[in-house]
Design a protein around this motif. Structure first.
Motif, short mmCIF file in Angstrom:
data_model
loop_
_atom_site.label_atom_id
_atom_site.label_comp_id
_atom_site.label_asym_id
_atom_site.label_seq_id
_atom_site.Cartn_x
_atom_site.Cartn_y
_atom_site.Cartn_z
N PRO A 1 -1.34 -33.50 -33.35
CA PRO A 1 -2.52 -32.65 -33.59
C PRO A 1 -3.76 -33.18 -32.86
N TRP A 2 -4.80 -32.37 -32.84
CA TRP A 2 -6.09 -32.83 -32.34
C TRP A 2 -6.66 -33.75 -33.40
N LEU A 3 -7.04 -34.94 -33.00
CA LEU A 3 -7.57 -35.94 -33.93
C LEU A 3 -9.07 -36.09 -33.73
N LYS A 4 -9.79 -36.20 -34.83
CA LYS A 4 -11.24 -36.36 -34.77
C LYS A 4 -11.55 -37.81 -34.42
N VAL A 5 -12.30 -37.99 -33.33
CA VAL A 5 -12.71 -39.34 -32.91
C VAL A 5 -14.08 -39.66 -33.48
N GLY A 6 -14.99 -38.72 -33.42
CA GLY A 6 -16.33 -38.92 -33.95
C GLY A 6 -17.35 -38.16 -33.15
N PRO A 7 -18.61 -38.23 -33.59
CA PRO A 7 -19.67 -37.54 -32.85
C PRO A 7 -19.80 -38.10 -31.44
N ILE A 8 -19.94 -37.24 -30.47
CA ILE A 8 -20.06 -37.67 -29.08
C ILE A 8 -21.33 -38.50 -28.90
N VAL B 1 -14.85 -43.39 -22.84
CA VAL B 1 -15.75 -43.76 -21.74
C VAL B 1 -16.59 -42.53 -21.39
N VAL B 2 -17.90 -42.70 -21.51
CA VAL B 2 -18.83 -41.66 -21.08
C VAL B 2 -19.47 -42.18 -19.80
N THR B 3 -19.31 -41.43 -18.72
CA THR B 3 -19.87 -41.88 -17.44
C THR B 3 -21.37 -41.58 -17.39
N GLY B 4 -22.03 -42.12 -16.39
CA GLY B 4 -23.47 -41.91 -16.24
C GLY B 4 -23.86 -40.45 -16.11
N ASP B 5 -22.96 -39.63 -15.55
CA ASP B 5 -23.26 -38.21 -15.39
C ASP B 5 -22.81 -37.37 -16.59
N GLY B 6 -22.40 -38.04 -17.68
CA GLY B 6 -22.07 -37.34 -18.92
C GLY B 6 -20.63 -36.92 -19.08
N LYS B 7 -19.78 -37.19 -18.08
CA LYS B 7 -18.37 -36.84 -18.21
C LYS B 7 -17.69 -37.81 -19.18
N VAL B 8 -16.70 -37.30 -19.90
CA VAL B 8 -16.01 -38.10 -20.91
C VAL B 8 -14.56 -38.32 -20.48
N LYS B 9 -14.10 -39.55 -20.67
CA LYS B 9 -12.69 -39.89 -20.45
C LYS B 9 -12.20 -40.59 -21.71
N ARG C 1 -22.17 -44.36 -25.82
CA ARG C 1 -23.22 -44.54 -24.82
C ARG C 1 -22.64 -44.51 -23.42
N PRO C 2 -23.41 -43.99 -22.48
CA PRO C 2 -22.94 -43.95 -21.09
C PRO C 2 -22.63 -45.35 -20.55
N ASN C 3 -21.53 -45.43 -19.80
CA ASN C 3 -21.10 -46.66 -19.13
C ASN C 3 -20.84 -47.84 -20.06
N GLU C 4 -20.52 -47.55 -21.33
CA GLU C 4 -20.15 -48.59 -22.29
C GLU C 4 -18.86 -48.15 -23.00
N PRO C 5 -17.70 -48.46 -22.42
CA PRO C 5 -16.44 -48.08 -23.07
C PRO C 5 -16.37 -48.60 -24.50
N LYS C 6 -15.97 -47.73 -25.40
CA LYS C 6 -15.94 -48.10 -26.82
C LYS C 6 -14.53 -47.90 -27.36
#
Length: 148
Positions: free
Chosen positions: A36-43, A76-84, A47-52
């Protein structure tokens, strides 16, 4: 003649009545639920460029067995706001990787493998990038779908 009719009727009734229980026993063995789709948390928590790292726990059913699965991912949120959303498992020897802020790399201690923030291989023996998981953002909440 009557005894043959009674035996035939009893066999027929027994056969027909045994089908539903057999189906209930056999079918679940071949049924596999999609993760299933799992809830990770609020985006906004990322923080950008700080893998958590985030540890997710969910129930998975395989046939008759229901088990609790725990897995760790990196958001991972990149500096331009993309999420991985990346796996924390090295693609070389299935060891857990960790983020090393000083080197700005994911590090696998098993064979000194290094991965860039986007999951690509920087150095060492890993044959391919870290696995990336499908994700989406709904109402400001990050959701991820892990492979089974």
């Amino acid at each position: 003649m009557l005894d043959k009719f009674v035996k035939f009727s009893a066999t027929l009734v027994t056969s027909v009545l045994s089908i539903p229980p057999l189906v209930m026993i056999i079918v679940p063995a071949f049924k596999h639920e999609r993760t299933p789709w799992l809830k990770v948390g609020p985006i906004s928590d990322f923080r950008p460029n700080e893998p958590k790292p985030v540890t997710l726990t969910y129930q998975r059913r395989d046939g008759w067995v229901i088990r609790t699965v725990r897995t760790t991912i990196y958001v991972v949120v990149t500096g331009d706001g993309k999420v991985k959303v990346l796996s924390n498992i090295c693609t070389h020897a299935n060891c857990a990787v960790r983020w090393e802020k000083a080197k700005e790399s994911f590090f696998c201690p098993c064979h000194n493998g290094y991965f860039a923030m986007d999951g690509s291989v920087k150095a060492g023996p890993p044959p391919r990038p870290l696995d990336e998981f499908a994700h989406k953002i709904e109402n400001g909440i990050l959701l991820v779908r892990l492979r089974s």
